[in-house]
Design an enzyme around this catalytic site. Structure first.
Site, PDB file in Angstrom:
ATOM      1  N   THR A 181       0.006  -5.918  -4.423  1.00 26.17           N
ATOM      2  CA  THR A 181       0.517  -6.454  -3.168  1.00 26.17           C
ATOM      3  C   THR A 181      -0.334  -7.660  -2.769  1.00 26.17           C
ATOM      4  O   THR A 181      -1.327  -7.988  -3.420  1.00 26.17           O
ATOM      5  CB  THR A 181       0.462  -5.412  -2.034  1.00 26.17           C
ATOM      6  OG1 THR A 181      -0.919  -5.078  -1.792  1.00 26.17           O
ATOM      7  CG2 THR A 181       1.216  -4.147  -2.411  1.00 26.17           C
TER       8      THR A 181
ATOM      9  N   VAL B 170      -3.319  -1.960  -5.510  1.00 25.57           N
ATOM     10  CA  VAL B 170      -1.864  -1.985  -5.640  1.00 25.57           C
ATOM     11  C   VAL B 170      -1.434  -3.450  -5.719  1.00 25.57           C
ATOM     12  O   VAL B 170      -2.042  -4.324  -5.081  1.00 25.57           O
ATOM     13  CB  VAL B 170      -1.177  -1.293  -4.447  1.00 25.57           C
ATOM     14  CG1 VAL B 170       0.334  -1.232  -4.651  1.00 25.57           C
ATOM     15  CG2 VAL B 170      -1.737   0.110  -4.262  1.00 25.57           C
TER      16      VAL B 170
ATOM     17  N   LYS C 282     -11.405   3.313   6.913  1.00 28.26           N
ATOM     18  CA  LYS C 282     -10.573   4.223   6.132  1.00 28.26           C
ATOM     19  C   LYS C 282     -11.208   5.610   6.026  1.00 28.26           C
ATOM     20  O   LYS C 282     -10.501   6.624   5.986  1.00 28.26           O
ATOM     21  CB  LYS C 282     -10.318   3.635   4.739  1.00 28.26           C
ATOM     22  CG  LYS C 282      -9.338   2.473   4.730  1.00 28.26           C
ATOM     23  CD  LYS C 282      -7.954   2.909   5.184  1.00 28.26           C
ATOM     24  CE  LYS C 282      -6.917   1.813   5.018  1.00 28.26           C
ATOM     25  NZ  LYS C 282      -5.558   2.249   5.402  1.00 28.26           N
TER      26      LYS C 282
ATOM     27  N   TYR D 248     -14.009  -2.118   6.235  1.00 25.88           N
ATOM     28  CA  TYR D 248     -12.774  -1.542   5.704  1.00 25.88           C
ATOM     29  C   TYR D 248     -13.023  -0.115   5.215  1.00 25.88           C
ATOM     30  O   TYR D 248     -12.288   0.820   5.564  1.00 25.88           O
ATOM     31  CB  TYR D 248     -12.224  -2.406   4.568  1.00 25.88           C
ATOM     32  CG  TYR D 248     -10.917  -1.883   4.004  1.00 25.88           C
ATOM     33  CD1 TYR D 248      -9.712  -2.141   4.657  1.00 25.88           C
ATOM     34  CD2 TYR D 248     -10.886  -1.132   2.830  1.00 25.88           C
ATOM     35  CE1 TYR D 248      -8.509  -1.655   4.152  1.00 25.88           C
ATOM     36  CE2 TYR D 248      -9.691  -0.639   2.322  1.00 25.88           C
ATOM     37  CZ  TYR D 248      -8.505  -0.903   2.994  1.00 25.88           C
ATOM     38  OH  TYR D 248      -7.318  -0.416   2.492  1.00 25.88           O
TER      39      TYR D 248
ATOM     40  N   THR E 123       9.007  -1.164  10.642  1.00 28.33           N
ATOM     41  CA  THR E 123       8.356  -1.938  11.688  1.00 28.33           C
ATOM     42  C   THR E 123       7.600  -3.127  11.109  1.00 28.33           C
ATOM     43  O   THR E 123       7.156  -3.118   9.960  1.00 28.33           O
ATOM     44  CB  THR E 123       7.377  -1.089  12.522  1.00 28.33           C
ATOM     45  OG1 THR E 123       6.114  -1.001  11.850  1.00 28.33           O
ATOM     46  CG2 THR E 123       7.933   0.297  12.783  1.00 28.33           C
TER      47      THR E 123
ATOM     48  N   ASN F  89       1.646   3.354   7.459  1.00 28.52           N
ATOM     49  CA  ASN F  89       1.311   2.535   6.301  1.00 28.52           C
ATOM     50  C   ASN F  89       0.592   1.244   6.684  1.00 28.52           C
ATOM     51  O   ASN F  89      -0.219   0.732   5.923  1.00 28.52           O
ATOM     52  CB  ASN F  89       2.603   2.213   5.539  1.00 28.52           C
ATOM     53  CG  ASN F  89       2.452   1.034   4.600  1.00 28.52           C
ATOM     54  OD1 ASN F  89       1.785   1.122   3.572  1.00 28.52           O
ATOM     55  ND2 ASN F  89       3.074  -0.093   4.956  1.00 28.52           N
TER      56      ASN F  89
END
Length: 234
Positions: A176, A174, A145, A141, A37, A78
């Site tokens: 990204t 990570v 989480k 954030y 998605t 995710n």
């Protein structure tokens, strides 16, 4: 335990970063079909993936995606956002926006797909958390989480009688776009994806994907100064 081979999986945020690595790893492990998605499904580049438009915080978009993916047996939440709003100075709207994406979004998706997974004989839910679930250094954030972690723990109890196992994955930085500003050590998306899928197949309650996350989790029972050196007595 849940087998990846022959499964039908939906990965939110499947067009880039960890999501894209997950799509690739799922097919490598024999998944029958993977829905990837994205807000814009044209950004999904894996040749075998089934692109699916989804805005996780929009109930109509979630309902439309669920209508199109009635064969799902594994759901991977995710997709997420990083606003990092300050609780004292940032607009409250920014804090709400973080929770809409990181807490309410996956909840909407889970509620839409649990009946589908159950009808298909049971399966698995994997939720992506963060080491910042346990350390409040990133404002909204961290809080979103932490709330999502609690949601996952509750869902694990609620879904077990319905034949759906639940795994929570915690990870530090990570390599990204979200962590592009960080200079320290980073895990690769491929490593995180592999550990996530190992967690599904082994039926793990939690996956701690790097040394930093394992260290922080182990330190949760310590005094506050251990996690927050700025609070330690001088």
């Amino acid at each position: 335990m849940t087998s990846i081979e022959g499964s039908v999986v939906l990965v939110t945020g499947g067009s880039r970063g960890i999501g894209r690595a997950l799509v690739t790893a799922l097919y490598e492990r024999g998944a029958k079909k993977v829905y990837a998605t994205a807000r814009d499904p044209k950004t999904v580049t894996h040749p075998d993936a089934v692109p699916l438009a989804l805005e996780v915080s929009d109930p109509a978009s979630v309902a439309a995606a669920a209508e199109q993916a009635q064969d799902v047996t594994i759901l991977i939440n995710n997709a997420g956002a990083s606003v990092n709003a300050n609780f004292l100075d940032s607009p409250v709207e920014d804090i709400r926006r973080e929770f809409e994406t990181n807490f309410y979004g996956p909840l909407l998706v889970t509620r839409a797909f649990v009946p589908i997974i159950e009808r298909n004989g049971g399966g698995h839910l994997l939720n992506f958390h963060s080491v910042l679930s346990w350390v409040g250094i990133a404002g909204s954030y961290s809080a979103s989480k932490a709330a999502f972690w609690s949601q996952t723990n509750s869902l694990r109890l609620d879904l077990k009688p319905r034949g759906i196992e639940v795994t929570g994955l915690h990870v530090g930085y990570v390599d990204t776009d979200m962590a592009a500003h960080v200079d320290g050590p980073k895990s690769t998306p491929e490593s995180v994806a592999a550990q996530a899928l190992d967690g599904i197949e082994s039926g793990a309650f939690e996956v701690l994907a790097d040394d930093l996350t394992r260290q922080v989790k182990a330190g949760l029972s310590a005094e506050g100064g251990a996690l927050y050196p700025q609070l330690a007595a001088v």
